[in-house]
Design a protein around this motif. Structure first.
Motif, short mmCIF file in Angstrom:
data_model
loop_
_atom_site.label_atom_id
_atom_site.label_comp_id
_atom_site.label_asym_id
_atom_site.label_seq_id
_atom_site.Cartn_x
_atom_site.Cartn_y
_atom_site.Cartn_z
N SER A 46 29.31 61.57 15.93
CA SER A 46 30.51 61.55 15.09
C SER A 46 31.61 60.78 15.81
O SER A 46 31.51 60.49 17.01
CB SER A 46 30.99 62.98 14.82
OG SER A 46 31.51 63.56 16.01
N PHE A 47 32.68 60.49 15.08
CA PHE A 47 33.84 59.84 15.69
C PHE A 47 34.35 60.65 16.87
O PHE A 47 34.61 60.12 17.94
CB PHE A 47 34.94 59.66 14.64
CG PHE A 47 36.24 59.17 15.21
CD1 PHE A 47 36.42 57.84 15.53
CD2 PHE A 47 37.30 60.05 15.43
CE1 PHE A 47 37.62 57.38 16.05
CE2 PHE A 47 38.50 59.60 15.96
CZ PHE A 47 38.66 58.26 16.26
N ASN A 48 34.49 61.98 16.67
CA ASN A 48 35.00 62.83 17.75
C ASN A 48 34.08 62.82 18.97
O ASN A 48 34.56 62.85 20.11
CB ASN A 48 35.23 64.26 17.25
CG ASN A 48 36.42 64.36 16.33
OD1 ASN A 48 37.34 63.55 16.38
ND2 ASN A 48 36.41 65.34 15.45
N GLU A 49 32.79 62.79 18.74
CA GLU A 49 31.84 62.74 19.86
C GLU A 49 31.97 61.41 20.62
O GLU A 49 31.90 61.38 21.84
CB GLU A 49 30.41 62.93 19.37
CG GLU A 49 30.12 64.34 18.89
CD GLU A 49 28.81 64.47 18.14
OE1 GLU A 49 28.22 65.56 18.22
OE2 GLU A 49 28.36 63.49 17.50
N ILE A 51 34.72 59.60 20.84
CA ILE A 51 35.98 59.68 21.59
C ILE A 51 35.78 60.53 22.84
O ILE A 51 36.22 60.15 23.94
CB ILE A 51 37.12 60.23 20.72
CG1 ILE A 51 37.44 59.27 19.57
CG2 ILE A 51 38.36 60.53 21.55
CD1 ILE A 51 37.93 57.90 20.00
N LYS A 52 35.13 61.68 22.72
CA LYS A 52 34.87 62.54 23.89
C LYS A 52 34.03 61.80 24.93
O LYS A 52 34.29 61.93 26.13
CB LYS A 52 34.17 63.83 23.46
CG LYS A 52 35.08 64.81 22.81
CD LYS A 52 34.35 66.09 22.43
CE LYS A 52 35.25 67.06 21.69
NZ LYS A 52 34.54 68.28 21.28
N ALA A 62 39.54 66.10 26.67
CA ALA A 62 40.46 66.23 25.54
C ALA A 62 41.66 67.09 25.91
O ALA A 62 42.77 66.84 25.47
CB ALA A 62 39.71 66.81 24.34
N GLU A 66 45.88 66.36 25.50
CA GLU A 66 46.75 67.21 24.70
C GLU A 66 48.09 67.45 25.41
O GLU A 66 49.09 67.66 24.75
CB GLU A 66 46.06 68.53 24.41
CG GLU A 66 44.92 68.40 23.43
CD GLU A 66 44.12 69.67 23.25
OE1 GLU A 66 44.53 70.71 23.81
OE2 GLU A 66 43.10 69.63 22.57
#
Length: 68
Positions: A46-49, A51-52, A62, A66
């Motif tokens: 996924s997109f989030n994966e 990015i991570k 992450a 923050e």
């Protein structure tokens, strides 16, 4: 550095998005190209994966982002 020709509509979308994301137009286009390249190379992620994965490659988490 090379030159990439893109359509007027896409350029306008990049311009508007770059303002929201506090990136230059070139940096926004480069970000989208990099994410697209990584998505093609890793179709199950996924997109989030993605990015991570990139944060981990830069020795960040992450949680580190923050606080910023």
């Amino acid at each position: 550095m090379g030159i990439v020709k893109i359509g007027e509509d896409l350029h306008e979308e990049i311009r508007r998005t770059s303002a929201v994301m506090c990136r230059s137009i070139n940096a926004q286009a480069e970000f989208w190209m990099k994410i697209g390249m990584l998505a093609e190379a890793n179709p199950a992620m996924s997109f989030n994966e993605i990015i991570k994965m990139q944060l981990a490659a830069a020795d960040l988490s992450a949680a580190d982002t923050e606080a910023a």
